[in-house]
Scaffold this active site. Structure first.
Site, PDB file in Angstrom:
ATOM      1  N   TYR A 112     -37.201  -4.068 -30.764  1.00 16.24           N
ATOM      2  CA  TYR A 112     -36.894  -4.236 -31.935  1.00 16.24           C
ATOM      3  C   TYR A 112     -36.258  -3.175 -32.634  1.00 16.24           C
ATOM      4  CZ  TYR A 112     -40.100  -8.112 -31.490  1.00 16.24           C
ATOM      5  OH  TYR A 112     -40.834  -9.479 -31.268  1.00 16.24           O
ATOM      6  N   PRO A 125     -37.972 -14.458 -37.125  1.00 21.38           N
ATOM      7  CA  PRO A 125     -38.162 -15.923 -37.125  1.00 21.38           C
ATOM      8  C   PRO A 125     -38.121 -16.674 -38.498  1.00 21.38           C
ATOM      9  CG  PRO A 125     -39.696 -15.044 -35.691  1.00 21.38           C
ATOM     10  CD  PRO A 125     -39.309 -13.890 -36.497  1.00 21.38           C
ATOM     11  N   HIS A 351     -39.815  -9.102 -37.518  1.00 19.44           N
ATOM     12  CA  HIS A 351     -40.524  -9.292 -36.197  1.00 19.44           C
ATOM     13  C   HIS A 351     -41.254  -8.001 -35.763  1.00 19.44           C
ATOM     14  CE1 HIS A 351     -42.264 -11.673 -33.033  1.00 19.44           C
ATOM     15  NE2 HIS A 351     -41.304 -12.452 -32.760  1.00 19.44           N
ATOM     16  N   SER A 561     -40.851 -20.663 -27.375  1.00 12.70           N
ATOM     17  CA  SER A 561     -42.044 -20.044 -27.844  1.00 12.70           C
ATOM     18  C   SER A 561     -42.929 -21.121 -28.474  1.00 12.70           C
ATOM     19  CB  SER A 561     -42.093 -19.133 -28.937  1.00 12.70           C
ATOM     20  OG  SER A 561     -43.261 -18.491 -29.386  1.00 12.70           O
TER      21      SER A 561
END
Length: 632
Positions: A112, A125, A351, A561
């Protein structure tokens, strides 16, 4: 993200094959989580030989025999007694002994904070909630009010997240790490020139007591607690939100928030330029320190019912572009609730601080809270007008905003989003055949991709490591020799008899890989750890990490996922690679929600076509199992 977890035993050495039992639900028990946090085991470092053997096995369906021969030679050299592999393994084991979790800091950094890609669409997301049938703007305000109240208040409106009173989650009688649940609220990502940081403002003597609300690109501070520490009533929240709405009706303001959607290096430079001004700096800090952000979105053009959830999913990911609501965001903020006048609602989250479980927990809590709660009139106490955050827009900042608009519009036009509500059956069907719903869906994804491209591809499925202290995620490599054998057989008339057995074997292997991943015996993170140690300790990377096969295996064309939620929602995320797909799914009892994304700039990918192949594959797999059942 969430994944299927199973009741199995962990061994610190080589994991022995075992009979996997039915997946267990995560159970919540009302106890103080920090009591159990310190007793959680550390994330183990898997045996080197085990990981390397499994890594080679994962390559078999993906590369040629000639490439495999070359990679085996490199691996033999890597594993030579007293060689580089052993040295890196010992260094990693030393790190594991000295740290609470040898992986977590590296993971946040590598996955990240070091990434220079925009967070919007690439790592953040979105979550689409069921459509709210709002009759008017007052309906939107009521929904926003209840959502806000449900998010910050719990159990007599004591502050849920900062009081460490969340129920502990257990799996198979063992507590799971709850640390991520305390990273979601009052936190924010801060851009840097080469690496970003995440700050949690709840850690301190005076945790934040305000949220930020953005409407028509204008940000406001809304205090959700009175001076005596008591939370605002629902009536008070409603009145304050009305004040914000009525004082921000102009839609010609500069969308400062769109700066946060840019490439991280570009945004880092613009950020430093923006906060040179004292007023701007104070406004930015107020947004960063807020508990969360509420985005009151303008309505978008009406679309057909068939296209509705596609458009809403895109709205949650990026806001629809500079003309619409992309400037009505602060994409660095960990949690942003998004509510449109047309009844579209959901959220997006940055995230870096956390995976899916705390977000899903919050979604389920808020939706349940809103079902049980009503707007009740209470005595009103006059409250001050919420503070409007001011920004001084210099010509240079204006130029930065225009560049961010252009870049966001390019990204919006490039992302194809398709939501598939598969209504023919849900997770109860594979369970009725004693199959794991998650593994069953993963095999359907393998079949869909194979039918579309006549080949398989590297596939990533997120798995939770919360059985360990500060655990984040591991990757399940869903593409296996067994999954490829199944996908090839499905459309081969000569393999009619073997199809069901091949499906069963592929699912069995996937469940074994899931079991190993969640118990800290996965491939992906161990290889990352060895590579990170090599970067720190060696002058050059070992050849095994420079091998073409390593690049092929890490190029995940399917990035998937499972996001299991009690709420009938769907999470969506962008692809991991330019020629790939991002796929999230939420299996309910009698239907499955999918979100599929791809980039329009890649001629080889098509989210609509893959969604159709996925639906056909799920139906064909059902027919296959039903035919087998009839003959038994």
């Amino acid at each position: 993200m969430l994944c299927v977890l199973t009741r199995t035993a962990t061994r610190t050495g080589l994991v022995k094959p075992c009979r996997l039992l039915s997946p267990l639900p995560v159970v919540q028990i009302s106890e103080r989580p920090l009591v159990h946090q310190e007793s959680l085991p550390k994330l183990p470092v898997p045996p080197l030989q085990q990981t390397c053997s499994r890594y080679l096995a994962s390559l078999e369906p993906l590369i040629s025999a000639e490439e495999m021969t070359h990679t085996r030679e490199l691996m033999d050299e890597f594993l030579r007694p007293g060689g580089i592999g052993e040295r890196l393994q010992k260094s990693l084991e030393r790190r594991a002994r000295k740290t609470e979790n040898w992986l977590s800091d590296w993971w946040m950094q590598w996955s990240y904070l070091d990434s220079r890609m925009p967070v919007a669409m690439y790592t953040s997301p979105g979550v689409v909630l069921p459509k709210m049938h709002l009759q008017d703007r007052q309906g939107q305000m009521r929904w926003v009010t209840m959502c806000t109240d449900g998010s910050v208040c719990f159990n007599g409106r004591s502050l849920l997240w900062h009081s460490h009173t969340l129920p502990v989650e257990y799996l198979g009688g063992k507590p799971l790490c709850m640390d991520q649940y305390y990273q979601v609220l009052s936190s924010c990502r801060i851009p840097g020139p080469k690496r970003d940081t995440v700050v949690n403002y709840a850690v301190g003597k005076t945790p934040p007591t305000h949220i930020t609300v953005v409407h028509n690109f204008q940000f406001f501070v809304l205090d959700v607690y009175n001076s005596d520490g008591s939370p605002l009533t629902v009536d008070q929240l409603y009145v304050q939100l009305e004040k914000i709405w009525n004082s921000s009706l102009q839609s010609n303001k500069e969308p400062v928030g769109i700066l946060t959607s840019n490439h991280r290096n570009t945004w880092g430079k613009a950020y430093n330029n923006l906060i040179k001004d004292k007023t701007n700096k104070e406004s930015v800090r107020a947004i960063q320190k807020s508990i969360f952000t509420v985005c009151l979105d303008a309505p978008k053009p009406r679309v057909s019912d068939e296209m509705y959830f596609n458009k809403v999913a895109a709205q949650m990911l990026h806001g629809g572009g500079s003309r619409w609501n992309s400037g009505n965001r602060w994409f660095d903020k960990t949690l942003q609730f998004i509510i449109g006048e047309d009844g579209s609602c959901g959220l997006t989250y940055e995230h870096a601080p956390a995976e899916g479980p705390p977000i899903v927990f919050l979604v389920d809590h808020v939706v349940d809270y809103m079902k049980r709660s009503e707007m009740v009139r209470t005595p009103m106490i006059p409250l001050a007008m919420p503070q409007k955050l001011r920004f001084n827009i210099t010509p240079e900042i204006k130029k930065d905003i225009e560049k961010a608009k252009q870049n966001m519009n390019i990204m919006v036009n490039d992302l194809d989003v398709r939501v598939l509500n598969f209504t023919h059956y849900g997770r109860k069907f594979p369970r009725s055949h004693k199959m794991s719903p998650d593994a069953f869906i993963q095999m359907a994804l393998q079949l869909a991709y194979y039918r579309m491209y006549q080949t398989c591809c590297p596939t990533y499925e997120s798995a939770s490591l919360r059985m360990f202290k500060l655990g984040r995620t591991e990757a399940i490599r869903s593409t296996t020799t067994e999954s490829l054998q199944f996908t090839k057989a499905m459309d081969d008339p000569s393999k009619q008899v073997q199809k069901a057995a091949l499906l069963e074997e592929a699912i069995k292997v996937h469940r074994k890989h899931t079991h190993m991943a969640i118990h800290g015996q996965g491939i992906e993170r161990h290889m990352l750890g060895l590579r990170m140690i090599a970067i720190e300790d060696l002058t050059s990377l070992p050849d095994i990490f420079m091998d073409t096969s390593f690049a092929v295996a890490s190029h995940f064309n399917l990035y998937t996922s499972q996001v299991g939620s009690k709420t009938d929602c769907v999470m969506c995320l962008g692809p991991m690679v330019p020629d790939g797909y991002g796929i999230c799914y939420n299996p309910m009892d009698d239907h499955i929600n999918f979100a599929v994304t791809a980039f329009n700039s890649c001629e080889e990918t098509n989210a609509t076509r893959l969604s159709q192949f996925l639906e056909d594959s799920l139906l064909d797999m059902k027919t296959l199992l039903e035919q087998v059942s009839k003959t038994q």
